[in-house]
Design a protein around this motif. Structure first.
Motif, mmCIF file in Angstrom:
data_model
loop_
_atom_site.group_PDB
_atom_site.id
_atom_site.type_symbol
_atom_site.label_atom_id
_atom_site.label_comp_id
_atom_site.label_asym_id
_atom_site.label_seq_id
_atom_site.Cartn_x
_atom_site.Cartn_y
_atom_site.Cartn_z
ATOM 1 N N ALA A 223 48.408 22.727 -2.140
ATOM 2 C CA ALA A 223 49.511 21.953 -2.712
ATOM 3 C C ALA A 223 49.411 20.471 -2.361
ATOM 4 C CB ALA A 223 50.843 22.527 -2.244
ATOM 5 N N ASP A 224 48.829 20.164 -1.188
ATOM 6 C CA ASP A 224 48.740 18.755 -0.779
ATOM 7 C C ASP A 224 47.423 18.101 -1.195
ATOM 8 O OD1 ASP A 224 47.075 20.101 0.925
ATOM 9 O OD2 ASP A 224 47.778 19.122 2.755
ATOM 10 N N GLU A 225 46.623 18.822 -1.986
ATOM 11 C CA GLU A 225 45.367 18.251 -2.479
ATOM 12 C C GLU A 225 45.660 17.394 -3.718
ATOM 13 O OE1 GLU A 225 41.317 17.481 -2.474
ATOM 14 O OE2 GLU A 225 42.376 18.748 -1.039
ATOM 15 N N VAL A 226 45.135 16.183 -3.739
ATOM 16 C CA VAL A 226 45.278 15.309 -4.910
ATOM 17 C C VAL A 226 44.193 15.707 -5.908
ATOM 18 C CG1 VAL A 226 45.217 12.943 -5.783
ATOM 19 C CG2 VAL A 226 46.248 13.431 -3.541
ATOM 20 N N VAL A 227 44.616 16.338 -6.977
ATOM 21 C CA VAL A 227 43.681 16.870 -7.966
ATOM 22 C C VAL A 227 43.499 15.860 -9.100
ATOM 23 C CG1 VAL A 227 43.234 18.739 -9.588
ATOM 24 C CG2 VAL A 227 44.366 19.224 -7.401
ATOM 25 N N ARG A 228 42.245 15.695 -9.494
ATOM 26 C CA ARG A 228 41.956 14.760 -10.592
ATOM 27 C C ARG A 228 41.302 15.502 -11.752
ATOM 28 N NH1 ARG A 228 39.118 9.445 -8.201
ATOM 29 N NH2 ARG A 228 39.330 8.874 -10.403
ATOM 30 N N CYS A 229 41.552 15.030 -12.941
ATOM 31 C CA CYS A 229 40.979 15.628 -14.147
ATOM 32 C C CYS A 229 39.482 15.330 -14.198
ATOM 33 C CB CYS A 229 41.688 15.082 -15.378
ATOM 34 S SG CYS A 229 40.988 15.652 -16.947
ATOM 35 N N GLU A 230 38.689 16.345 -14.465
ATOM 36 C CA GLU A 230 37.245 16.153 -14.560
ATOM 37 C C GLU A 230 36.868 15.304 -15.766
ATOM 38 O OE1 GLU A 230 34.913 16.945 -12.535
ATOM 39 O OE2 GLU A 230 35.995 18.190 -11.096
ATOM 40 N N GLU A 231 37.721 15.280 -16.775
ATOM 41 C CA GLU A 231 37.419 14.566 -18.017
ATOM 42 C C GLU A 231 37.814 13.088 -17.938
ATOM 43 O OE1 GLU A 231 35.870 14.045 -21.747
ATOM 44 O OE2 GLU A 231 35.793 15.860 -20.529
ATOM 45 N N CYS A 232 39.086 12.834 -17.608
ATOM 46 C CA CYS A 232 39.567 11.440 -17.634
ATOM 47 C C CYS A 232 39.717 10.831 -16.250
ATOM 48 C CB CYS A 232 40.894 11.346 -18.390
ATOM 49 S SG CYS A 232 42.278 12.172 -17.562
ATOM 50 N N ARG A 233 39.547 11.655 -15.199
ATOM 51 C CA ARG A 233 39.578 11.232 -13.798
ATOM 52 C C ARG A 233 40.965 10.785 -13.324
ATOM 53 N NH1 ARG A 233 36.662 13.788 -11.354
ATOM 54 N NH2 ARG A 233 36.602 12.302 -9.608
ATOM 55 N N ARG A 234 41.987 11.037 -14.114
ATOM 56 C CA ARG A 234 43.336 10.683 -13.686
ATOM 57 C C ARG A 234 43.871 11.735 -12.714
ATOM 58 N NH1 ARG A 234 43.632 9.319 -19.577
ATOM 59 N NH2 ARG A 234 43.779 7.034 -19.698
ATOM 60 N N ILE A 235 44.860 11.300 -11.914
ATOM 61 C CA ILE A 235 45.498 12.225 -10.981
ATOM 62 C C ILE A 235 46.379 13.175 -11.778
ATOM 63 C CG2 ILE A 235 47.129 12.430 -9.068
ATOM 64 C CD1 ILE A 235 46.215 9.617 -8.175
ATOM 65 N N MET A 236 46.194 14.469 -11.592
ATOM 66 C CA MET A 236 47.019 15.469 -12.262
ATOM 67 C C MET A 236 48.085 15.963 -11.282
ATOM 68 S SD MET A 236 44.355 17.631 -14.667
ATOM 69 C CE MET A 236 43.506 18.406 -13.278
ATOM 70 N N VAL A 237 49.329 15.640 -11.577
ATOM 71 C CA VAL A 237 50.422 16.010 -10.698
ATOM 72 C C VAL A 237 50.946 17.392 -11.082
ATOM 73 C CG1 VAL A 237 52.716 15.388 -9.879
ATOM 74 C CG2 VAL A 237 51.049 13.585 -10.376
ATOM 75 N N ARG A 238 50.909 18.296 -10.110
ATOM 76 C CA ARG A 238 51.347 19.664 -10.376
ATOM 77 C C ARG A 238 52.822 19.852 -10.036
ATOM 78 N NH1 ARG A 238 47.085 22.219 -6.521
ATOM 79 N NH2 ARG A 238 47.347 20.131 -5.598
ATOM 80 N N THR A 239 53.548 20.486 -10.957
ATOM 81 C CA THR A 239 54.965 20.795 -10.737
ATOM 82 C C THR A 239 55.211 22.217 -11.244
ATOM 83 O OG1 THR A 239 55.749 20.060 -12.907
ATOM 84 C CG2 THR A 239 55.518 18.375 -11.206
#
Length: 244
Positions: A223-239
Motif C-alpha cells: 500500500a505504501d509503494e509508489v506505483v508508476r504506469c509502465e506506459e506513461c510513467r505517471r504515478i498511479m494513485v490507488r484508492t
C-alpha cells in the motif's frame, strides 16, 4: 519509492490544483479576444494602406486644382491688362490685336475652368472614398479597443484565480513528503500530469487498461509503494475505486 497511502491520495488534490493552474494558463494564451485583436490589427494595417492611397489621390487632385487656379488667375490678370489697354484706345491694328487676344484668353479661361470643375468633381469622389476608409478605420479601432478591454478584464479574473490556486497549492505541497513531491513535479513537468487515479484497472493518465502481469504488479504492490504506469510513467494513485 515509499509513501503513505494517504500521502499518495493527497497527490490527487495537488494534481487537481496544478491541472486548474495549467488550464488557467492555457486560457490566458488562447482567449478569443487575442485572435480578434490580431485579426483587427491586420485589418487596420490593410485599411491604413488603403487610406494612404486614397489620401495620395486627394493630394494629387489638390495639387492639380491649385495649379489650374494659378493658371486661371494668370489668364485673368492678362485679360485685365489687355482690357485696360483696349479701353485706353489705340490704332485700329492694336485694337484688333487686343480683341483677338482677349477672345483667345476667354477661350483659355473657359477651358481651364472646365478642367478645374472636372477635377473638383473627381476630388469630391476621392474625398468621399477617403472619408469612408477613415470611417472603417475608426470602426476597426473601436472593435480592437473593445476586444482589448475584454481581454484585460479576463486577464484580471485569471490572475486572481491563479493567485488563489497558487496560494492553495503551497500548504498542500508542504504537507507531503519532499521526495514524493519532487518525483511528482518532475513527471508533471515532463508530461503535464504527475499523478492520476488508478480506477477500475485503468491508468488515469494514459487511459490504458492493465491486464495480466501488469495488473498483478499493481495488485501485489504494498500500500505504501509508489506505483508508476509502465506506459506513461505517471504515478498511479490507488484508492477504493481502483478495483484491486
Amino acid at each position: 519509492m515509499k509513501a503513505a497511502p494517504e500521502a499518495q491520495r493527497r497527490l490527487l488534490d495537488l494534481q487537481a490544483v496544478d491541472t486548474a493552474l495549467a488550464q488557467l494558463a492555457h486560457r490566458r494564451k488562447s482567449l478569443p479576444e487575442l485572435a480578434e485583436i490580431d485579426a483587427v490589427a491586420r485589418e487596420i494595417s490593410a485599411l491604413e494602406d488603403e487610406r494612404v492611397r486614397a489620401q495620395v489621390v486627394v493630394d494629387d487632385l489638390d495639387r492639380d486644382i491649385s495649379r489650374l487656379e494659378k493658371d486661371i488667375e494668370q489668364v485673368r490678370l492678362r485679360k485685365d491688362k489687355d482690357q485696360k489697354r483696349l479701353d485706353a484706345g489705340g490704332s485700329l491694328r492694336e485694337v484688333e490685336g487686343l480683341q483677338h487676344e482677349l477672345a483667345t484668353l476667354n477661350r483659355r479661361q473657359s477651358e481651364l475652368e472646365d478642367a478645374e470643375l472636372e477635377l473638383m468633381e473627381q476630388r469630391e469622389t476621392a474625398e468621399a472614398t477617403l472619408t469612408e476608409v477613415q470611417g472603417r478605420i475608426s470602426a476597426a479601432v473601436a472593435r480592437r479597443s473593445e476586444a482589448e478591454r475584454k481581454r484585460d478584464e479576463t486577464y484580471q479574473e485569471i490572475t486572481k484565480e491563479q493567485e488563489f490556486k497558487t496560494a492553495a497549492r503551497v500548504p498542500l505541497a508542504a504537507d507531503l513528503p519532499a521526495d514524493l513531491v519532487t518525483l511528482y513535479d518532475k513527471i508533471r513537468t515532463e508530461s503535464g500530469l504527475g499523478a492520476a487515479l488508478f480506477r477500475a484497472g485503468r491508468c488515469g493518465g494514459c487511459r490504458i487498461e492493465l491486464y495480466g502481469a501488469d495488473l498483478n504488479r499493481v495488485k501485489s504492490a504494498p500500500a505504501d509503494e509508489v506505483v508508476r504506469c509502465e506506459e506513461c510513467r505517471r504515478i498511479m494513485v490507488r484508492t477504493s475505486e481502483s478495483g484491486l
